[in-house]
Design an enzyme around this catalytic site. Structure first.
Site, PDB file in Angstrom:
ATOM      1  N   SER A 115       0.823  -1.207   0.000  1.00 61.03           N
ATOM      2  CA  SER A 115       0.000   0.000   0.000  1.00 61.03           C
ATOM      3  C   SER A 115       0.854   1.253   0.000  1.00 61.03           C
ATOM      4  CB  SER A 115      -0.861  -0.012   1.264  1.00 61.03           C
ATOM      5  OG  SER A 115      -1.476   1.238   1.449  1.00 61.03           O
ATOM      6  N   TYR A 120      -1.516  -0.017  10.167  1.00 64.74           N
ATOM      7  CA  TYR A 120      -1.819  -0.664   8.890  1.00 64.74           C
ATOM      8  C   TYR A 120      -0.623  -0.548   7.935  1.00 64.74           C
ATOM      9  CZ  TYR A 120      -3.512  -1.194   4.148  1.00 64.74           C
ATOM     10  OH  TYR A 120      -3.618  -1.570   2.837  1.00 64.74           O
ATOM     11  N   LYS A 150       2.123  -3.490   6.295  1.00 68.32           N
ATOM     12  CA  LYS A 150       2.418  -3.676   4.868  1.00 68.32           C
ATOM     13  C   LYS A 150       3.925  -3.567   4.619  1.00 68.32           C
ATOM     14  CE  LYS A 150      -1.493  -4.753   3.263  1.00 68.32           C
ATOM     15  NZ  LYS A 150      -1.665  -6.094   2.673  1.00 68.32           N
TER      16      LYS A 150
HETATM   17  N1  UFG Z   1     -12.108  12.220   2.662  1.00 69.58           N
HETATM   18  C1  UFG Z   1     -12.991  13.263   2.878  1.00 69.58           C
HETATM   19  N2  UFG Z   1     -14.244  12.938   3.301  1.00 69.58           N
HETATM   20  C2  UFG Z   1     -14.651  11.675   3.541  1.00 69.58           C
HETATM   21  C3  UFG Z   1     -13.736  10.616   3.323  1.00 69.58           C
HETATM   22  C4  UFG Z   1     -12.453  10.935   2.881  1.00 69.58           C
HETATM   23  O1  UFG Z   1     -12.659  14.415   2.685  1.00 69.58           O
HETATM   24  O2  UFG Z   1     -15.813  11.476   3.944  1.00 69.58           O
HETATM   25  C5  UFG Z   1     -10.753  12.543   2.159  1.00 69.58           C
HETATM   26  C6  UFG Z   1      -9.630  12.079   3.054  1.00 69.58           C
HETATM   27  O3  UFG Z   1      -9.324  13.049   4.016  1.00 69.58           O
HETATM   28  C7  UFG Z   1      -8.513  11.859   2.041  1.00 69.58           C
HETATM   29  C8  UFG Z   1      -9.236  11.430   0.765  1.00 69.58           C
HETATM   30  O4  UFG Z   1     -10.595  11.828   0.948  1.00 69.58           O
HETATM   31  O5  UFG Z   1      -7.870  13.056   1.785  1.00 69.58           O
HETATM   32  C9  UFG Z   1      -9.195   9.949   0.543  1.00 69.58           C
HETATM   33  O6  UFG Z   1      -9.569   9.303   1.759  1.00 69.58           O
HETATM   34  P1  UFG Z   1      -9.863   7.752   1.858  1.00 69.58           P
HETATM   35  O7  UFG Z   1     -10.321   7.505   3.253  1.00 69.58           O
HETATM   36  O8  UFG Z   1     -10.726   7.329   0.749  1.00 69.58           O
HETATM   37  O9  UFG Z   1      -8.442   7.089   1.587  1.00 69.58           O
HETATM   38  P2  UFG Z   1      -7.010   7.313   2.249  1.00 69.58           P
HETATM   39  O10 UFG Z   1      -6.202   8.144   1.302  1.00 69.58           O
HETATM   40  O11 UFG Z   1      -7.096   7.766   3.643  1.00 69.58           O
HETATM   41  O12 UFG Z   1      -6.454   5.814   2.275  1.00 69.58           O
HETATM   42  C10 UFG Z   1      -6.602   4.972   1.136  1.00 69.58           C
HETATM   43  C11 UFG Z   1      -6.755   3.538   1.618  1.00 69.58           C
HETATM   44  C12 UFG Z   1      -5.494   3.100   2.322  1.00 69.58           C
HETATM   45  C13 UFG Z   1      -4.306   3.325   1.413  1.00 69.58           C
HETATM   46  C14 UFG Z   1      -4.254   4.748   0.921  1.00 69.58           C
HETATM   47  C15 UFG Z   1      -3.156   4.878  -0.105  1.00 69.58           C
HETATM   48  O13 UFG Z   1      -7.878   3.429   2.468  1.00 69.58           O
HETATM   49  O14 UFG Z   1      -5.579   1.745   2.629  1.00 69.58           O
HETATM   50  O15 UFG Z   1      -5.486   5.097   0.316  1.00 69.58           O
HETATM   51  O16 UFG Z   1      -3.106   6.148  -0.651  1.00 69.58           O
HETATM   52  F1  UFG Z   1      -3.178   3.070   2.086  1.00 69.58           F
END
Ligand code: UFG
Length: 316
Positions: A115, A139, A143
């Site tokens: 990841s 997490y 990985k």
């Molecule tokens: N976000 C919002 N509102 C929401 C949900 C998310 O603004 O309701 C934002 C988050 O702050 C972030 C972006 O959208 O900036 C993406 O968030 P996600 O939760 O979809 O994903 P993450 O980037 O936190 O993490 C994902 C996977 C991880 C992986 C990572 C790699 O869940 O397992 O991408 O980039 F490691």
């Protein structure tokens, strides 16, 4: 293929079958759904349990397994902060059992799903594989340790392995394989729109072009194809690289994702700018030059196509 009944795993199973392989899905069905598998054979047990090594050896021998694609893992970043022992137990014991069983049964090819979480909060907008990894949650640590274990096995007993560092996986390659977990931005936003609730944007004061966080969204069908390329790479005698970023090579902000949703759904919905979420890096996007040149792979789908396919699948 472990985790074969999951959202990503089921796409990889279909890509394998489309390219002429016979896939067997191993999945304990805690997050996976057997209906995603159709006619594909399913074997079900917990890979992290003490008896899993023997069950794996039995499976490898009776089913003549030539290669393993290991996707099964716990992957909720927030939960990993609250339950670190569980994440270490699940994500690391499964790799240990798998490597021991592969060694004993002489199965020498492994594609490991890693990841972008291994990078933590990099200070580069496009992060290359040799960047110093400093994960910021359990997490991501599991990985990275998984990568170390397979790299050591590669040196010690001739395992042939590739680790794919997934960036933000989204979209659907088939309408019946949408991401049903509502754990990431696009599924969360689609659910909010369906329920006529506001989409929350976590932070509008990040040091980015529009103040919202930047991520690299990769279509799950493109990601599935990368696994096929990785398997082919393992046939080569001398493999130069162990790890590959799998992303589009382009960062998109949360507000750009929301604009893509507007363009696709053609309906207005509410958006609330709220506080930053703890643990979020401002920007995380992939330098994809290594996978482009070594595996001859690049993303074919853009953000609009990702959002469009996710929306269509959510209506299914
Ligand atoms: N976000 C919002 N509102 C929401 C949900 C998310 O603004 O309701 C934002 C988050 O702050 C972030 C972006 O959208 O900036 C993406 O968030 P996600 O939760 O979809 O994903 P993450 O980037 O936190 O993490 C994902 C996977 C991880 C992986 C990572 C790699 O869940 O397992 O991408 O980039 F490691």
């Amino acid at each position: 293929m472990t985790g074969g009944a999951g959202y990503i795993g089921a796409h990889v199973v279909r890509a394998l079958e489309a390219s002429g392989h016979v896939a067997i899905a191993l999945d304990d069905l805690t997050a996976g759904l057997s209906e995603r598998l159709g006619q594909t054979e399913l074997v079900s047990f917990d890979l992290a349990s003490p008896g899993a090594k023997d069950q794996l050896i039995e499976t490898f021998r009776t089913k003549n397994i030539e290669a393993v694609i290991h996707l099964a893992a716990r992957k909720a970043v927030g939960e990993s902060v609250l339950r670190p022992e569980f994440y270490y137990q699940q994500n690391l014991n499964s790799v240990i059992n798998l490597l021991e069983a592969m060694h004993e049964a002489n199965v020498l090819k492994l594609v490991f799903s890693s990841s972008a979480a291994v990078y933590g909060s990099p200070e580069l907008s496009l992060v290359p594989e040799d960047y110093n990894c400093k994960p910021i949650n359990p997490y991501g640590e599991t990985k990275l340790i998984g990568e170390w274990m397979i790299s050591n096995a590669q040196r010690a007993w001739g395992l042939r392995a590739v680790a794919l560092r997934y960036f933000n996986v989204a979209g659907a390659g088939f309408d019946d394989l949408g991401d049903t977990s509502v754990a990431n931005l696009i599924p969360i936003a689609l659910k909010a729109i369906r329920e006529d609730k506001p989409i929350e944007v976590f932070g509008s004061d990040w040091p980015t072009k529009d103040g919202s966080c930047i991520r690299d969204y990769i279509h799950v069908a493109d990601l599935a194809d990368a696994h096929i390329r990785a398997l082919e790479y393992l046939n080569e005698e001398n493999r130069e690289h162990l790890v590959f970023n799998v992303g589009s090579g382009q960062g998109s902000s949360v507000l750009e994702v929301i604009q893509a949703l507007r363009d696709v759904i053609q309906k207005d919905f509410k958006v609330n700018l709220v506080a930053r979420r703890a643990g979020d890096p401002a920007e995380l996007a992939a330098d994809v030059s290594r996978i482009n040149s070594t595996l001859n792979w690049q993303a074919k789908h853009d953000l609009l196509s990702i959002v469009e396919s996710a929306y269509r699948a959510s209506l299914n």
